[in-house]
Design an enzyme around this catalytic site. Structure first.
Site, PDB file in Angstrom:
ATOM      1  NE  ARG A   1      30.497  30.169  -5.239  1.00 36.47           N
ATOM      2  CZ  ARG A   1      30.811  29.304  -6.345  1.00 36.47           C
ATOM      3  NH1 ARG A   1      31.000  30.017  -7.504  1.00 36.47           N
ATOM      4  NH2 ARG A   1      31.233  28.198  -6.023  1.00 36.47           N
TER       5      ARG A   1
ATOM      6  NE  ARG B   1      31.650  24.891 -10.411  1.00 36.08           N
ATOM      7  CZ  ARG B   1      31.908  24.784  -9.028  1.00 36.08           C
ATOM      8  NH1 ARG B   1      32.706  23.791  -8.346  1.00 36.08           N
ATOM      9  NH2 ARG B   1      31.869  25.996  -8.356  1.00 36.08           N
TER      10      ARG B   1
ATOM     11  CE  LYS C   1      34.289  22.905  -1.034  1.00 38.36           C
ATOM     12  NZ  LYS C   1      34.327  23.964  -1.842  1.00 38.36           N
TER      13      LYS C   1
ATOM     14  NE  ARG D   1      27.823  25.694  -8.351  1.00 35.46           N
ATOM     15  CZ  ARG D   1      28.608  25.514  -7.410  1.00 35.46           C
ATOM     16  NH1 ARG D   1      29.142  24.578  -7.247  1.00 35.46           N
ATOM     17  NH2 ARG D   1      28.758  26.374  -6.442  1.00 35.46           N
TER      18      ARG D   1
ATOM     19  NE  ARG E   1      30.740  27.132   1.726  1.00 36.07           N
ATOM     20  CZ  ARG E   1      30.368  26.333   0.568  1.00 36.07           C
ATOM     21  NH1 ARG E   1      30.402  25.053   0.900  1.00 36.07           N
ATOM     22  NH2 ARG E   1      30.127  26.660  -0.447  1.00 36.07           N
TER      23      ARG E   1
HETATM   24  P1  AMP Z   1      29.420  24.780  -3.158  1.00 32.04           P
HETATM   25  O1  AMP Z   1      28.393  23.685  -4.018  1.00 32.04           O
HETATM   26  O2  AMP Z   1      29.794  24.002  -2.069  1.00 32.04           O
HETATM   27  O3  AMP Z   1      30.086  25.482  -3.774  1.00 32.04           O
HETATM   28  O4  AMP Z   1      28.076  25.572  -2.374  1.00 32.04           O
HETATM   29  C1  AMP Z   1      27.341  26.285  -3.174  1.00 32.04           C
HETATM   30  C2  AMP Z   1      26.378  27.466  -2.311  1.00 32.04           C
HETATM   31  O5  AMP Z   1      25.775  26.828  -1.458  1.00 32.04           O
HETATM   32  C3  AMP Z   1      27.430  28.140  -1.551  1.00 32.04           C
HETATM   33  O6  AMP Z   1      27.891  29.259  -1.838  1.00 32.04           O
HETATM   34  C4  AMP Z   1      26.335  28.604  -0.366  1.00 32.04           C
HETATM   35  O7  AMP Z   1      25.302  29.485  -0.839  1.00 32.04           O
HETATM   36  C5  AMP Z   1      25.442  27.124  -0.412  1.00 32.04           C
HETATM   37  N1  AMP Z   1      26.155  26.313   0.793  1.00 32.04           N
HETATM   38  C6  AMP Z   1      26.820  25.165   0.595  1.00 32.04           C
HETATM   39  N2  AMP Z   1      27.012  24.588   1.672  1.00 32.04           N
HETATM   40  C7  AMP Z   1      26.880  25.637   2.708  1.00 32.04           C
HETATM   41  C8  AMP Z   1      26.915  25.578   4.112  1.00 32.04           C
HETATM   42  N3  AMP Z   1      27.533  24.425   5.037  1.00 32.04           N
HETATM   43  N4  AMP Z   1      26.530  26.502   4.976  1.00 32.04           N
HETATM   44  C9  AMP Z   1      25.610  27.589   4.166  1.00 32.04           C
HETATM   45  N5  AMP Z   1      25.653  27.477   2.721  1.00 32.04           N
HETATM   46  C10 AMP Z   1      26.017  26.541   2.068  1.00 32.04           C
END
Ligand code: AMP
Length: 212
Positions: free
Chosen positions: A171, A127, A14, A160, A88
């Site tokens: 995840r 990553r 994404k 990360r 999400r």
């Molecule tokens: P991402 O950068 O999209 O992979 O998100 C990393 C982490 O941030 C996720 O695994 C969640 O712990 C948290 N996170 C990101 N977006 C959301 C969301 N919309 N709702 C809840 N947690 C989120």
């Protein structure tokens, strides 16, 4: 040009696709993961968020919605945005419907990136990201020009806390349980287009947004 919501498994691309669309089409990229990682880590809230993220769980809906609301409010009517990482779960999808209606920003399309588990896992463990400008690289696929340094702003790249194999599995399970059901939700509203997330991704996404 429509606003875009991406649905994809963790490390499904994404962010990378969003970066390309920012460059090529001038979209604003809104990543709720970035918004959460940017919360001051010395604050109580920042520590709580960091702990939840590193366990591969979802942060509380209200906290994420509030951060998102502030960000979307800062855009003018003629700016187009990509939502990367929100919604999400079903509750967030319903809250988002209300928020986009309230802000009169409800002209959007939902793109599902179809990427198998093994590819996502490899992308995650390789990553490396820039903590300053959020640009993402990969030790195997998209290496920075100088090892460990961001091409874009020169900062030191980091891994990360949630991009290790164990947390990735959590995840992915969180994705299957909470996020994957949104595919049906958006299919039912005729908003969803599924795109192969491995080959010719940008071209496919561009053809969706320009043909809409
Ligand atoms: P991402 O950068 O999209 O992979 O998100 C990393 C982490 O941030 C996720 O695994 C969640 O712990 C948290 N996170 C990101 N977006 C959301 C969301 N919309 N709702 C809840 N947690 C989120």
């Amino acid at each position: 040009m429509k606003n875009i919501l991406f649905i994809a498994p963790p490390a499904g691309g994404k962010g990378t696709v969003s970066d390309k669309l920012v460059e090529r089409c001038g979209y604003k990229h809104v990543s709720t993961g970035d918004l959460l990682r940017d919360v001051d880590k010395s604050s109580k809230l920042g520590k709580e968020i960091e702990s939840i993220i590193s366990q591969g769980k979802l942060v509380n809906d209200e906290i994420v919605l509030e951060l998102l609301k502030e960000k979307l409010k800062s855009f003018s009517k003629d700016e187009h945005f990509i939502l990367d990482g929100f919604p999400r779960n079903l509750k967030q999808a319903e809250d988002l419907d209300s928020l986009l209606n309230e802000l009169d920003l409800n002209d959007y399309t939902v793109i599902e990136l179809d990427v198998p588990y093994d590819v996502c896992l490899k992308r995650a463990v390789g990553r490396i990201i820039c903590p300053k400008c959020h640009k993402s690289f990969n030790k195997y696929f998209v290496k920075p020009k100088i090892e460990g340094i961001c091409d874009n702003c020169g900062s030191l790249l980091i891994s990360r806390s949630d991009d290790n194999e164990d947390t990735f599995k959590n995840r992915y399970d969180t994705y299957l349980e909470n996020t994957a059901p949104l595919v049906e939700y958006y299919k039912n509203s005729n908003l969803l287009v599924k795109v192969n997330g491995i080959d010719n991704v940008i071209e496919s996404v561009e053809s969706v947004i320009h043909n809409d």
